[in-house]
Design a protein around this motif. Sequence first.
Motif, mmCIF file in Angstrom:
data_model
loop_
_atom_site.group_PDB
_atom_site.id
_atom_site.type_symbol
_atom_site.label_atom_id
_atom_site.label_comp_id
_atom_site.label_asym_id
_atom_site.label_seq_id
_atom_site.Cartn_x
_atom_site.Cartn_y
_atom_site.Cartn_z
ATOM 1 N N UNK A 254 -4.381 -1.127 -6.041
ATOM 2 C CA UNK A 254 -3.792 -1.610 -7.293
ATOM 3 C C UNK A 254 -2.479 -0.906 -7.611
ATOM 4 N N UNK A 255 -2.426 0.409 -7.374
ATOM 5 C CA UNK A 255 -1.196 1.159 -7.648
ATOM 6 C C UNK A 255 -0.073 0.749 -6.704
ATOM 7 N N UNK A 256 -0.380 0.607 -5.422
ATOM 8 C CA UNK A 256 0.651 0.192 -4.465
ATOM 9 C C UNK A 256 1.172 -1.185 -4.862
ATOM 10 N N UNK A 257 0.243 -2.085 -5.214
ATOM 11 C CA UNK A 257 0.619 -3.451 -5.605
ATOM 12 C C UNK A 257 1.502 -3.426 -6.850
ATOM 13 N N UNK A 258 1.157 -2.561 -7.806
ATOM 14 C CA UNK A 258 1.974 -2.421 -9.019
ATOM 15 C C UNK A 258 3.391 -1.963 -8.675
ATOM 16 N N UNK A 259 3.496 -0.954 -7.806
ATOM 17 C CA UNK A 259 4.820 -0.436 -7.437
ATOM 18 C C UNK A 259 5.660 -1.533 -6.780
ATOM 19 N N UNK A 260 5.085 -2.275 -5.843
ATOM 20 C CA UNK A 260 5.908 -3.270 -5.133
ATOM 21 C C UNK A 260 6.219 -4.479 -6.017
ATOM 22 N N UNK A 261 5.302 -4.855 -6.915
ATOM 23 C CA UNK A 261 5.584 -6.014 -7.777
ATOM 24 C C UNK A 261 6.572 -5.666 -8.878
ATOM 25 N N UNK A 262 6.407 -4.487 -9.495
ATOM 26 C CA UNK A 262 7.340 -4.107 -10.566
ATOM 27 C C UNK A 262 8.750 -3.909 -10.023
ATOM 28 N N UNK A 263 8.838 -3.555 -8.742
ATOM 29 C CA UNK A 263 10.155 -3.353 -8.137
ATOM 30 C C UNK A 263 10.594 -4.560 -7.311
ATOM 31 N N UNK A 264 9.815 -5.628 -7.356
ATOM 32 C CA UNK A 264 10.129 -6.883 -6.651
ATOM 33 C C UNK A 264 10.464 -6.656 -5.172
ATOM 34 N N UNK A 265 9.584 -5.938 -4.506
ATOM 35 C CA UNK A 265 9.764 -5.693 -3.072
ATOM 36 C C UNK A 265 8.978 -6.762 -2.326
ATOM 37 N N UNK A 266 9.698 -7.728 -1.766
ATOM 38 C CA UNK A 266 9.092 -8.927 -1.182
ATOM 39 C C UNK A 266 8.768 -8.751 0.299
ATOM 40 N N UNK A 267 9.387 -7.768 0.918
ATOM 41 C CA UNK A 267 9.049 -7.459 2.311
ATOM 42 C C UNK A 267 9.284 -5.974 2.508
ATOM 43 N N UNK A 268 8.498 -5.356 3.398
ATOM 44 C CA UNK A 268 8.703 -3.924 3.607
ATOM 45 C C UNK A 268 7.664 -3.292 4.497
ATOM 46 N N UNK A 269 7.881 -2.003 4.695
ATOM 47 C CA UNK A 269 6.976 -1.132 5.442
ATOM 48 C C UNK A 269 6.565 -0.019 4.491
ATOM 49 N N UNK A 270 5.321 0.454 4.598
ATOM 50 C CA UNK A 270 4.891 1.538 3.711
ATOM 51 C C UNK A 270 4.023 2.554 4.437
ATOM 52 N N UNK A 271 3.962 3.734 3.868
ATOM 53 C CA UNK A 271 3.191 4.842 4.403
ATOM 54 C C UNK A 271 2.700 5.677 3.222
ATOM 55 N N UNK A 272 1.479 6.178 3.310
ATOM 56 C CA UNK A 272 0.937 7.027 2.240
ATOM 57 C C UNK A 272 0.254 8.238 2.866
ATOM 58 N N UNK A 273 0.412 9.426 2.274
ATOM 59 C CA UNK A 273 -0.468 10.545 2.593
ATOM 60 C C UNK A 273 -1.024 11.072 1.280
ATOM 61 N N UNK A 274 -2.185 11.719 1.353
ATOM 62 C CA UNK A 274 -2.795 12.229 0.139
ATOM 63 C C UNK A 274 -4.288 12.387 0.303
ATOM 64 N N UNK A 275 -5.013 12.183 -0.780
ATOM 65 C CA UNK A 275 -6.473 12.308 -0.755
ATOM 66 C C UNK A 275 -7.071 11.367 -1.795
ATOM 67 N N UNK A 276 -8.278 10.887 -1.505
ATOM 68 C CA UNK A 276 -9.018 10.009 -2.407
ATOM 69 C C UNK A 276 -10.337 10.690 -2.741
ATOM 70 N N UNK A 277 -10.945 10.343 -3.893
ATOM 71 C CA UNK A 277 -12.277 10.938 -4.124
ATOM 72 C C UNK A 277 -13.410 9.938 -3.879
ATOM 73 N N UNK A 278 -13.054 8.708 -3.610
ATOM 74 C CA UNK A 278 -13.986 7.727 -3.038
ATOM 75 C C UNK A 278 -13.152 6.601 -2.468
#
Lengths: 153, 153, 153
Positions: free
Chosen positions: B35-59
């Motif tokens: 949901x957060x990734x989708x929010x970032x790309x929609x609010x910034x109107x990124x219609x095509x791209x490549x992405x990468x994430x590092x971090x941690x999740x708790x589930x």
Amino acid sequence: MHQNSGKERSRLLIREFEGGRHLLATLEHGAEIIGQITRVIRENDIRAGHLNVIGALDQAEIGYYDQVSHSYQGIQINEPVELASCSGNISLLAGRPYAHVHAVLSGMKGKVWAGHLTSGRIFAAELYVQELVGPDLIRSKDSITGLNLWREE
Amino acid sequence: MHQNSGKERSRLLIREFEGGRHLLATLEHGAEIIGQITRVIRENDIRAGHLNVIGALDQAEIGYYDQVSHSYQGIQINEPVELASCSGNISLLAGRPYAHVHAVLSGMKGKVWAGHLTSGRIFAAELYVQELVGPDLIRSKDSITGLNLWREE
Amino acid sequence: MHQNSGKERSRLLIREFEGGRHLLATLEHGAEIIGQITRVIRENDIRAGHLNVIGALDQAEIGYYDQVSHSYQGIQINEPVELASCSGNISLLAGRPYAHVHAVLSGMKGKVWAGHLTSGRIFAAELYVQELVGPDLIRSKDSITGLNLWREE
């Protein structure tokens, strides 16, 4: 400017950059990988960026962050491994370029380890760096997670 | 223009783009990652791209696509994990920017999970997005695989 | 120009590039993945670059490089797998564009494999290529590792 009582929840923070230089590098056999990546980004003054590495290590240490105790648990790997995936970002920590790197490692018998790449001795490693040019992106301590994250200044 | 009887085999389709904006973002602690990734790309109107994430999740939930039954099998992970690798692309689905994301996750005891990242609750996550500027790249149902793939229009 | 007695230790070698074209491609269902990637980069004359793939394969072979005997041990995977992570670089080998690709694969029962991606039959695969424009980056045999690495000319 803004005051909070109690813990501050880290919020969505987005910074926009233009693409800068691209580097491809073969790292030095026998050297420590995080040290080598740090050397490349500091000598080239890369203050923000994205990175990717493929290659192999002959020993490594992977960190797993304990989200409750806020401390890293290290897993020492004393065998040769493929660097099956290795990616991260570059930003500023304590005023200097800093690489935050995660990796997936695989051993000869098919075992796979993954997590935060703390250190590793390079057998062969090929580094790609995409420099990003824009605002300073600075890490500082986040009280919720205990990690050095990008924060509003 | 072209008619096919029976199933159409998906063919090699290549689209060329110019590099656009680059984003680095720290996502919100406690939020759902897709949901957060989708929010970032929609609010910034990124219609095509490549992405990468590092971090941690708790589930997290990882999907494995059953290539015979054409359905996703979900694997629910109810423990904190490192986001050891996480990458994907951005294109259009039903007229809106859509992120297709795969990940490798690792738990404290050394267990590793990997596949399509369906959802995850963010402990800490750093997102890199390379916007691509060019033709619309649109997902639609592919009869051979049952997946929403990029097709000739 | 320079002479060495005995084995030459591979050294840190860094090359700088400008960003070129970006490609997003859906590869052909049923085709061999390394062959398809090679076709895309050769037909588009991409002599240096970074690449990333997500998707699924219905069979694959992963290589693990034995750092002592200097030979690849192949692990054959005869079941459908998710291409959970897949990244690599593009440079020149024997005068032609060559893709060096590592991957993390996951099966239905949660098993994970990782290493050098030797081959795989595509169920669905989405390729991202960032072309890099600059000096020729040429692979040649490195006596220390037995691998084809980027070397000083």
